[in-house]
Write a protein that holds these residues in place. Structure first.
Motif, PDB file in Angstrom:
ATOM      1  N   GLY A 512       0.778  -1.175   0.070  1.00  0.00           N
ATOM      2  CA  GLY A 512       0.060  -0.041   0.108  1.00  0.00           C
ATOM      3  C   GLY A 512       0.852   1.233   0.065  1.00  0.00           C
ATOM      4  O   GLY A 512       0.310   2.101  -0.031  1.00  0.00           O
ATOM      5  N   LEU A 513       2.050   1.072   0.038  1.00  0.00           N
ATOM      6  CA  LEU A 513       2.975   2.339   0.090  1.00  0.00           C
ATOM      7  C   LEU A 513       3.243   2.839  -1.295  1.00  0.00           C
ATOM      8  O   LEU A 513       4.397   2.596  -1.526  1.00  0.00           O
ATOM      9  N   SER A 514       2.477   2.956  -1.986  1.00  0.00           N
ATOM     10  CA  SER A 514       2.598   3.187  -3.421  1.00  0.00           C
ATOM     11  C   SER A 514       3.431   4.365  -3.965  1.00  0.00           C
ATOM     12  O   SER A 514       4.108   4.431  -4.972  1.00  0.00           O
ATOM     13  N   GLN A 515       3.665   5.514  -3.051  1.00  0.00           N
ATOM     14  CA  GLN A 515       4.474   6.641  -3.348  1.00  0.00           C
ATOM     15  C   GLN A 515       5.746   6.629  -2.767  1.00  0.00           C
ATOM     16  O   GLN A 515       6.236   7.722  -2.537  1.00  0.00           O
ATOM     17  N   LEU A 516       6.203   5.578  -1.937  1.00  0.00           N
ATOM     18  CA  LEU A 516       7.428   5.585  -1.005  1.00  0.00           C
ATOM     19  C   LEU A 516       8.523   5.610  -1.926  1.00  0.00           C
ATOM     20  O   LEU A 516       8.599   4.811  -3.025  1.00  0.00           O
ATOM     21  N   LYS A 517       9.463   6.773  -1.640  1.00  0.00           N
ATOM     22  CA  LYS A 517      10.379   6.990  -2.325  1.00  0.00           C
ATOM     23  C   LYS A 517      11.880   6.602  -1.573  1.00  0.00           C
ATOM     24  O   LYS A 517      12.856   5.981  -2.382  1.00  0.00           O
ATOM     25  N   ILE A 518      12.000   6.294  -0.409  1.00  0.00           N
ATOM     26  CA  ILE A 518      13.225   6.193   0.307  1.00  0.00           C
ATOM     27  C   ILE A 518      12.826   5.263   1.542  1.00  0.00           C
ATOM     28  O   ILE A 518      11.845   5.297   2.471  1.00  0.00           O
TER      29      ILE A 518
END
Length: 870
Positions: A512-518
């Motif tokens: 569900g963390l579709s926008q996690l970048k780091i």
């Protein structure tokens, strides 16, 4: 330095994370010129042993002459340098004399630095002829009051900044020429010896607006009695953006008198740091500031007040009531323990309150009443353990609350604000409360269950979550993973995720963390990555897996979008280069590469890839075989690794030979395994017939006992039946060993530690029978530590550890002394099958008889394993 992954907010709010991930160092050419040289515009002559000013071209813009032996500067010292803007002539190693119009040939000089010189003579007209001089540095020159009284700064109409700090000025009586300095904005009189400043002394500054005026560290108004009716307001008709009077040792009375004296003068920022106001804890002979202390500042438009580094113990009733325009209040580094009711009443415009590094223990609902506009409260580095529920609830403009490094055990009091700092507390679990923050800092707490992580990932609009240095190691998964499209950065370093993931649960924590970048997963003891654990991280660009125990990465482990990977300080043996081909940056340093032909593909990729490899080539090295240990992979040749073509003709023969050998081996192993007890008895009988009894051939030594058996008293019956009756000579004449154990050989009435020490140092070997009772027995653990001390002292393997019962590796690693042993040394395990007991006793006897070596060889390639009789 170019940041690829951190935005400005995370840099400003986050801790100083020392990981490499997200930062790319761009090598830019830097102009370097050596000392005693000229590059066209800058002449650098520091530490050149010069005794006079060197000849430089008229194109010079900066002339740096510090750290030389120039004694005199006169009109003829400099050629005409019309383009010179900076002259640095400070810190000469000899006394300096500056003559009349010494700098006349430098008409466009902007900055003149004469600081840290021993000025023997300074002519009153030394600075004449400098119409464009904007900054004059005269700090630490031994100057007296004359420099202010005798008109040294006449005709310097462009002078903006004047630094006279660290001199010997004892009074401020400014020459009338200061009226003409219309550009003057900053004056530094700090660290002089000025006891009093009165209105008549600073009269030439009236009507001016100064951005900075410092009278700090002068013992100002401290050691003399001041008649304020005669002295009057020293800053009358002035506008001071910053007035620094810190470090003068002001008490409450001095501060009150000064505040009343400057009543009406505009001082936007008043620095009163390093004061002695306040009684401090346990003292009552020094006054606490009260509502009259700062009342005189009511008409001074103070916006920033710095009262840090003092001894204030209690914030009294309506202490700052008259400071209606105050926006920033700094009370850090005091001894504040009490906040009276209505202490902050009157601060209707306060936006920033800094009370860090104090002695607050509890916060009550009424503590921050009267702060309708406060947006930032800093309470870090106190001792806060209890906060009432409504303490921050009615601060409607509050958006940042910093409670790091306190003693909080719950967070029921957290209001709905964007930014919360809670690192360095004692939180064991998180309550089910409503959070709305977009930045949550919870590092250095005691969170253990991943349920808390699932809960935090459900916070709406959360963008930054920092959970470094907790104890995340278990998984109950009472919360289902939820969609969180806002989270950008997640820090989970220095936890124990391996313990949670090895149970087979919580593998969907990142779902569900579709926008996690780091994502940081460093220092989590990981020896594997759960299949598909990063599958849903479709926007991940940076991943840190450093300082784990990963030995291999499989295809599909890493997200396709990944650009930066930190896989340093793991145990990668022969990584597949295809895993890194799509990356832009990768850190592979300090792994355990096996430099054999299987690694040739990776070595070839390493030398040809366009991927940026972080770290020095010397940090990517072999650990095996020993002949290549420490050799950089960049230096390893792959020639001779294509031998399979030559071996094709031998494959069939090798197959036949291998098949026959394997069949015989399996049959032999099957027989031996099925009847291993009987086989061992036969072997021992044959050995006794052929060889003499080793016990009789054993050489005598200086030890009193062959071995000291260390075990829990609760295990005595078992030890007696299984070990003592078969090994100890006093139990049977056929036994070979003179053993020592507590129940028989310790001296009654003597100090128990002394008995243990004597047993450890009087025995050739120490056999520790580690059972569940042993791990709960403090004396046993103490004896284990002494045995380890002896091993270190003698540099031998005197300690023999035998694990009894179904103790897991994790249970052993929980004890610090035992953890260090099992990580580096071999240990024995008591057999579960009774037919293996004879074999085990023989193995133990060999260990007892074996003499310790003085130096362990081939330590770099020795396997860290356990000897297990199964």
């Amino acid at each position: 330095m170019l940041s690829l992954l951190y935005d400005a907010k995370s840099r400003n709010m986050g801790d100083h994370l020392d990981l490499l991930l997200g930062v790319v160092l761009m090598a830019s050419p830097v102009l370097r010129i050596s000392s005693c040289s000229f590059d066209g515009q800058m002449a650098l002559y520091r530490f050149c042993n010069l005794t006079q000013v060197p000849q430089v071209p008229n194109t010079t813009k900066s002339l740096l002459l510090s750290y030389n032996y120039i004694r005199t500067v006169t009109t003829t010292s400099f050629p005409v340098l019309e383009q010179l803007q900076l002259l640095e002539l400070g810190t000469q190693f000899t006394p300096l004399t500056i003559d009349k119009e010494a700098f006349r040939n430098l008409p466009n000089l902007r900055i003149l630095d004469l600081g840290q010189n021993q000025v023997d003579f300074l002519h009153p007209d030394a600075f004449q002829g400098l119409p464009h001089l904007s900054e004059l540095r005269l700090f630490y020159c031994g100057l007296s009051d004359a420099v202010l009284k005798d008109g040294y700064f006449r005709n310097l109409e462009s002078l903006t900044r004047l630094d006279l700090s660290k001199n010997r000025i004892q009074s401020l009586h400014l020459h009338p020429s200061f009226w003409e300095l219309n550009s003057l904005k900053s004056i530094d009189f700090s660290l002089n010896q000025i006891p009093v400043v009165c209105e008549h002394g600073l009269k030439p500054l009236q009507g001016k607006t100064l951005s900075f005026l410092s009278l700090a560290d002068n013992n100002l108004y401290n050691r003399v009695s001041v008649d304020w009716e005669k002295c009057m307001n020293p800053f009358r008709n002035m506008v001071l953006e910053t007035l620094d009077v810190s470090g003068n040792g002001w008490t409450v009375d001095i501060t009150r008198n000064f505040s009343h004296a400057i009543n009406g003068s505009q001082v936007f920022s008043l620095v009163l740091a390093h004061h002695i106001m306040g009684s401090h804890f346990g003292f009552h002979n020094i006054k606490e500031p009260d509502r009259n202390t700062f009342a005189g500042l009511a008409r001074s438009s103070v916006i920033h007040l710095d009262l840090s580094h003092g001894f204030i113990f209690s914030l009294n009733f309506r202490l700052f009531e008259m400071l209606k325009e105050l926006k920033v209040l700094n009370l850090a580094y005091n001894k504040i323990n009490k906040i009276a009711d209505e202490a902050f009443y009157g601060l209707d415009n306060l936006q920033v309150l800094n009370m860090s590094h104090n002695l607050l223990g509890e916060l009550y609902n009424s503590n921050f009443d009267g702060l309708p506009e406060v947006a930032y409260i800093d309470l870090q580095k106190n001792h806060i353990g209890i906060i009432e529920d409504q303490t921050f609830r009615f601060l409607e403009k509050l958006n940042t609350l910093d409670l790091r490094d306190n003693a909080l055990t719950t967070i029921y009091f957290i209001p709905s604000i964007p930014t919360v700092f809670l690192g360095g507390n004692k939180l064991v679990t998180l309550p089910n409360i409503t959070l709305t923050a977009n930045f949550i800092h919870l590092s250095e707490n005691r969170l253990e269950n991943l349920d808390d992580l699932y809960f935090l990932l459900q916070v709406p609009h959360l963008q930054f979550l920092i959970l470094n240095q907790n104890r995340l190691s278990s998984c109950n998964q009472r919360h289902a993973p939820a969609e969180n499209p806002s989270l950008k950065q997640l820090f989970l370093g220095e936890n124990m995720l391996q313990l949670a993931w090895e149970t087979g649960f919580c593998w969907d924590v990142f779902k569900g963390l579709s926008q996690l970048k780091i994502l940081y997963l460093n220092n989590n003891y990981l020896n594997f990555l759960p299949p598909g654990v990063f599958y849903h991280l479709t926007a991940l660009r940076g991943l840190s897996l450093s300082s784990n125990r990963l030995t291999v990465l499989f295809p599909g482990d890493l997200p396709a979008t990944l650009e930066i990977l930190d896989i340093s300080r793991n145990q990668l043996l022969s990584p597949d280069p295809d895993l890194f081909a799509s990356l832009s940056f990768v850190d592979l340093t300090h792994n355990k590469f096996i430099c054999e032909c299987e690694l040739s593909t990776f070595i070839n990729w390493l030398n040809q890839t366009n991927v940026t490899i972080f770290g020095s080539p010397e940090d990517i090295y072999c650990v095996y075989p020993s002949s290549y240990a420490g050799t950089s992979l960049y230096s390893v040749s792959t020639e001779g690794c294509d031998e399979e073509e030559v071996l094709k003709s031998l494959r069939f023969s090798l197959f036949i030979l291998f098949t026959v050998t394997l069949t015989l081996f399996l049959m032999t192993m099957l027989v031996v395994t099925k009847f291993r007890g009987f086989c061992f008895l036969c072997y021992k009988k044959a050995q006794r017939l052929v060889f003499k009894d080793p016990a009789k051939e054993r050489e005598s030594d200086t030890y009193k006992y062959d071995a000291y058996l260390c075990f829990s008293s609760k295990d005595f019956e078992w030890v007696q039946n299984t070990l003592l009756k078969h090994l100890d000579a006093q139990y049977s004449d056929q036994n070979r060993f003179n053993l020592c154990f507590e129940e028989r050989d310790f001296v009654p009435g003597e100090n128990h530690i002394a008995n243990i020490q004597d047993a450890v140092w009087s025995s050739r070997k120490i056999v520790c029978l580690v059972s569940r009772h042993f791990l709960r027995d403090g004396w046993c653990l103490e004896a284990f530590s002494y045995a380890q001390s002896r091993c270190l002292a003698d540099l031998n393997g005197a300690l023999i550890m035998v694990v009894v019962g179904s103790l897991s590796q994790y249970q052993l690693m929980k004890h610090q002394s035992i953890r260090g042993f099992v990580q580096k040394r071999q240990y024995l395990r008591w057999p579960e099958d009774l037919q293996d007991v004879g074999w085990f006793l023989n193995k133990l006897s060999q260990h007892i008889l074996k003499k310790g070596k003085e130096k362990k060889k081939d330590n770099d390639i020795q396997l860290q394993s356990t000897t297990t009789i199964s």
